[in-house]
Design a protein around this motif. Structure first.
Motif, mmCIF file in Angstrom:
data_model
loop_
_atom_site.group_PDB
_atom_site.id
_atom_site.type_symbol
_atom_site.label_atom_id
_atom_site.label_comp_id
_atom_site.label_asym_id
_atom_site.label_seq_id
_atom_site.Cartn_x
_atom_site.Cartn_y
_atom_site.Cartn_z
ATOM 1 N N ASN A 240 0.673 -1.259 0.129
ATOM 2 C CA ASN A 240 -0.150 -0.144 0.081
ATOM 3 C C ASN A 240 0.772 1.193 0.109
ATOM 4 O O ASN A 240 0.519 2.352 -0.731
ATOM 5 N N ASP A 241 2.041 1.171 0.483
ATOM 6 C CA ASP A 241 3.031 2.406 0.654
ATOM 7 C C ASP A 241 3.699 2.439 -0.672
ATOM 8 O O ASP A 241 4.596 3.430 -0.734
ATOM 9 N N ARG A 251 -6.110 6.284 -2.024
ATOM 10 C CA ARG A 251 -6.511 6.821 -0.967
ATOM 11 C C ARG A 251 -7.343 8.029 -1.276
ATOM 12 O O ARG A 251 -6.921 8.823 -2.128
ATOM 13 N N ASP A 252 -8.424 8.173 -0.137
ATOM 14 C CA ASP A 252 -9.208 9.263 -0.242
ATOM 15 C C ASP A 252 -8.455 10.401 0.679
ATOM 16 O O ASP A 252 -7.563 10.331 1.057
ATOM 17 N N THR A 253 -9.136 11.561 0.646
ATOM 18 C CA THR A 253 -8.623 12.678 1.432
ATOM 19 C C THR A 253 -8.485 12.173 2.792
ATOM 20 O O THR A 253 -7.738 13.126 3.728
ATOM 21 N N THR A 254 -9.201 11.470 3.409
ATOM 22 C CA THR A 254 -9.100 11.177 4.749
ATOM 23 C C THR A 254 -8.066 10.001 5.397
ATOM 24 O O THR A 254 -7.911 9.546 6.304
ATOM 25 N N GLU A 260 -6.434 -1.014 -3.123
ATOM 26 C CA GLU A 260 -5.153 -1.557 -2.529
ATOM 27 C C GLU A 260 -4.052 -1.512 -3.534
ATOM 28 O O GLU A 260 -4.336 -1.799 -4.620
ATOM 29 N N GLY A 261 -2.823 -1.425 -2.698
ATOM 30 C CA GLY A 261 -1.697 -1.454 -3.593
ATOM 31 C C GLY A 261 -1.472 -2.994 -4.163
ATOM 32 O O GLY A 261 -1.552 -3.710 -3.570
ATOM 33 N N ALA A 345 -1.098 9.768 3.409
ATOM 34 C CA ALA A 345 -0.726 9.890 2.002
ATOM 35 C C ALA A 345 0.983 10.183 1.717
ATOM 36 O O ALA A 345 1.304 11.003 2.701
ATOM 37 N N ILE A 346 1.630 9.855 0.683
ATOM 38 C CA ILE A 346 2.861 10.180 0.478
ATOM 39 C C ILE A 346 2.959 11.594 -0.107
ATOM 40 O O ILE A 346 2.479 11.909 -1.294
ATOM 41 N N ILE A 347 3.733 12.507 0.645
ATOM 42 C CA ILE A 347 3.893 13.990 0.172
ATOM 43 C C ILE A 347 5.254 13.946 -0.740
ATOM 44 O O ILE A 347 5.082 14.515 -1.754
#
Length: 368
Positions: A240-241, A251-254, A260-261, A345-347
């Motif tokens: 997932n990462d 993913r959504d905003t939350t 799934e990845g 989420a990944i920035i």
């Protein structure tokens, strides 16, 4: 009357003769002939040798068993020759340091590294088939800290080659290579979130090409213009990462996972590998392995590198020392990844870096 008298007289005279030569008479036994017949050798007179060369020995040869010794070693029976080369090696390296009232300070520490290598190679005329399995696992414990992993590797390689004649050193080859690890890996001192696990990642290379394998040298150059590389990340959290290049989860905003990845990633590219083992000095040998790979579809020209260079110092049959280095560069392995603590989420996806490992160890080794 005269004729009758003459006939009787003849019969009386010839009677004994007919008695001896009759067919129904049994011949009495006779003694065997024991006459000895021998060869008579007549020697001609010989002249004396006037000139005798120095290299000629005219003395009578003498056979003596005084210097003959009993056999001390057991006679080895004849064995049918095999075209298989079998090698097994087990090793254990240990190091320890302890301090008691040491003014300069220091922590007690203990480390161990276990390794095993199994080789099964077949070679006969046009066919060469090389197989090897390498297992390594190392741990370290220091006073005041928990057990840490220092080495972890499972590596299997199988290469099959066919050549058209016994004079050439070029083979048509197919190669399979698989790499993974035994246990979880962490970014110490954090032990809550593993950054790698068994089959996360796991790498599988399958390809075909040509190999250059000269006779009498432990040298193998393999070039494959068509190699499939499969990366497996069977841990769903890591998948997932987006770890190790697989497609990350949506993913959504939350931060809730919508999709799934993916747990695997397939690439198709070109691969070049080289393996070389050679003695450097007396009781010192060099083991060189390098693997280069570039993907055609995703980022052609970006080369993944895995290079190992090891020196082995042989003290005796049971004690050996090793000094080695390993360099890995993989564009799919990113460092300094920044994620949002709230949503996950990944920035910042991070950047790839050169990975370097160095090892110096001495310990026990057993080959059979």
């Amino acid at each position: 009357m005269r004729f009758l008298r003459l006939t009787i007289f003849i019969l009386i005279c010839l009677g004994p003769y007919f008695q001896l030569t009759a067919q129904d008479t049994i011949i009495p036994p006779q003694e065997p002939d024991t006459t000895i017949i021998d060869t008579v050798v007549i020697r001609a007179p010989q002249d004396k040798i006037r000139y005798i060369p120095r290299s000629v020995n005219l003395t009578n040869p003498v056979i003596s068993f005084k210097k003959t010794q009993a056999r001390t070693k057991r006679f080895n029976r004849f064995k049918i020759p095999s075209f298989w080369e079998v090698g097994n090696n087990l090793g254990l390296n240990l190091s320890e340091v302890a301090f008691v009232n040491w003014n300069a300070g220091g922590d007690n520490a203990f480390s161990a590294l276990a390794n095993a290598k199994f080789v099964r190679n077949y070679k006969f005329r046009y066919i060469q088939w090389d197989n090897d399995l390498v297992l390594r696992y190392g741990v370290n414990v220091q006073e005041g800290q928990k057990l840490r992993k220092t080495e972890d590797a499972i590596r299997f390689s199988s290469s099959f080659g066919y050549r058209r004649d016994t004079l050439t050193s070029w083979y048509y080859s197919a190669k399979v290579k698989f790499n993974t690890q035994f246990s979880n890996g962490y970014r110490y001192p954090d032990r809550s979130t593993p950054i790698s696990r068994f089959m996360a990642p796991g790498y599988l290379f399958v390809g075909a090409g040509i190999s250059y394998i000269p006779e009498g040298k432990n040298f193998n150059l393999y070039i494959s213009p068509l190699t499939q590389k499969a990366t497996f990340v069977l841990d769903q959290n890591l998948a997932n990462d987006g770890a190790f290049g697989v497609r990350k989860a949506v993913r959504d905003t939350t931060g809730t996972i919508l999709i799934e990845g993916e747990r695997k990633f397939i690439e198709l590219g070109i691969s070049v590998t080289n393996e070389w083992e050679t003695p450097v000095w007396e009781n010192v040998s060099l083991d060189h392995r390098i693997s280069l790979y570039s993907d055609y579809l995703r980022s052609f020209g970006n080369i993944d590198i895995d290079w190992e260079l090891n020196f082995e110092f042989t003290v005796n049959d049971f004690i050996k020392a090793n000094f080695g280095t390993q360099i890995i560069y993989d564009d799919d392995i990113r460092f300094n990844v920044i994620t949002d603590d709230t949503t996950g989420a990944i920035i910042d996806p991070g950047v790839p870096r050169i990975q370097f490992r160095q090892l110096l160890a001495i310990g026990l080794s057993y080959s059979f």
